[in-house]
Design an enzyme around this catalytic site. Structure first.
Site, PDB file in Angstrom:
ATOM      1  N   ASP A 233      -4.985  -6.221   8.676  1.00 45.77           N
ATOM      2  CA  ASP A 233      -3.582  -6.085   9.071  1.00 45.77           C
ATOM      3  C   ASP A 233      -3.517  -5.192  10.292  1.00 45.77           C
ATOM      4  OD1 ASP A 233      -2.529  -3.113   8.383  1.00 45.77           O
ATOM      5  OD2 ASP A 233      -4.043  -3.719   6.919  1.00 45.77           O
TER       6      ASP A 233
ATOM      7  N   ASP B 169       0.856  -1.185   0.000  1.00 42.77           N
ATOM      8  CA  ASP B 169       0.000   0.000   0.000  1.00 42.77           C
ATOM      9  C   ASP B 169       0.893   1.235   0.000  1.00 42.77           C
ATOM     10  OD1 ASP B 169       0.806   0.536   2.626  1.00 42.77           O
ATOM     11  OD2 ASP B 169      -1.224   0.660   3.429  1.00 42.77           O
TER      12      ASP B 169
END
Ligand code: ZN
Length: 406
Positions: free
Chosen positions: A254, A93
């Site tokens: 996460d 990301d």
């Protein structure tokens, strides 16, 4: 349900000498130090999440990577750099937290594509811009203009991203990032992302939300979610709600919290299957800036501090060998604490007593507790503290495994 561990270059040295608190003179950090997936079995996560901002550094300054590390990362790719086993998945990301204060994300779609593609990620999340604000359902409060703009930016970049991945024949799975400020606005983002063609969508900006607020967003998303769409919760670790989240299409999440609590939390440092414990603080006289100041200003005698530090460690190790009583250990710790603890801080002795009498490391099945014994509950340098964090990840992994999804 898959758990990704966000990378922050947290490694430990397998040859660290706990008795003398020193590294092996032959240690080559780069070559010898290991990640959690190399020291604990079973591997305490299903995959890792790597942020571009963490690798490249951000507007605020350098990231967690030195420039040689960054070069190696780009050269070797994510899998080889982390020496990842086959079973471990990777997701990239942008690290939106790192540019939260900027008006626009500092990245262009093609450089992010290059990061995911060149480094060989399995999946990559579109560039997003975090909205920090929440308006519950049935509230007549209006969103701020900046929030609407940030949602718009995130959606535009997501559209550009999926178009570019298709055009370039990218090998990674594109994941759309949804931002919102409440149930309806998150649902709006997800709807748009699905229209663009995303089948996996990451929900961002939910870290400050309470579990029931996340749930009401998930319920709103349910109304428009296609059966094939899987959701990822960015930065969220709510084991207690995970079965519920899964029923609303969440397939992965996460979080660093279980790891970071090992050394960032005041009390909740060492997790067990059913409880959590406070780690025992024995700061290094040499390595503790607050203590160093006290010594330099003449408020604490260095010799006395060193003697108390050594006596504490000795007592703890004797206790682990069942050569001394809890009372003796607490006396030694109390002597050291009285030198180190500032006048405003509350004593930890009472909570230490519980840690010592339950001795949770003795029954922990993880390889680290088995190998290091009581050292793992000693709050001291990063070698112990990170290992305790890795241990916490194994506990999280076991909790996740015991849940039933579906
Ligand atoms: Zn353990």
């Amino acid at each position: 349900m898959k758990f990704y561990f966000p990378d922050s270059q947290d490694l430990v040295s397998p040859t660290y000498d706990f008795v003398n608190d020193e590294y092996s003179p032959y240690r080559v950090r780069q070559r010898d130090d290991v990640y959690a997936h190399q020291v604990v079995t079973p591997i305490p996560y299903d995959g890792i999440l790597v942020s571009k901002a963490v690798v490249d550094g951000s507007v605020k300054g350098s990231g967690k990577y030195s420039s040689p590390q960054r070069e190696r990362f780009y050269r070797l790719g994510v899998r080889n750099f982390f020496r990842l086993p086959e079973a471990c998945a990777t997701i990239g990301d942008c690290g939106a937290f790192n540019y939260i204060d900027e008006e626009r994300p500092p990245y262009e779609v093609d450089e992010v594509m290059d990061f995911y593609g060149r480094c060989g990620f399995d999946a990559g999340i579109s560039i997003d811009h975090i909205i920090f604000g929440y308006i519950p359902e049935e509230s007549d409060k209006q969103p701020e203009d900046a929030w609407i703009t940030r949602q718009q930016i995130s959606l535009e970049l997501a559209e550009e991203f999926i178009t570019a991945t298709r055009k370039s024949g990218a090998h990674f799975e594109p994941v759309g990032a949804a931002q919102g400020w409440g149930p309806q606005s998150y649902a709006h983002s997800v709807k748009q992302l699905q229209k663009m063609g995303y089948r996996r969508i990451a929900l961002g900006g939910m870290v400050p939300l309470k579990s029931h607020e996340i749930l009401s967003c998930l319920r709103a998303i349910d109304d428009i979610r296609s059966p094939g769409t899987g959701l990822h919760l960015l930065g969220i670790n709510r084991v207690d709600s995970m079965e519920q989240f899964a029923r609303h299409g969440v397939t992965s999440f996460d979080s660093t919290s279980a790891f970071r609590q090992a050394f960032m939390d005041d009390r909740n440092n060492y997790h067990s299957a059913t409880d959590s414990y406070t780690a025992i603080r024995v700061p290094q006289v040499d390595g503790n800036p607050a203590l160093k100041r006290l010594i330099l200003s003449g408020n604490v005698s260095q010799a006395e501090a060193i003697a108390a530090e050594r006596a504490s460690l000795r007592a703890l190790r004797e206790f682990d060998r069942e050569d001394t009583s809890i009372e003796e250990v607490l006396t030694a710790l109390g002597t050291y604490e009285s030198l180190v603890l500032g006048p405003k801080k509350k004593s930890y002795l009472e909570v230490y007593e519980r840690t010592l009498s339950d001795a949770p490391w003795r029954i922990c099945p993880c390889a680290l507790c088995e190998k290091h014994g009581i050292e793992i509950v000693i709050f001291r340098g990063s070698e112990r503290n990170k290992r305790r964090g890795f241990h916490n990840l194994t506990v999280l992994e076991a909790k996740m495994r015991s849940l039933t999804f579906g």
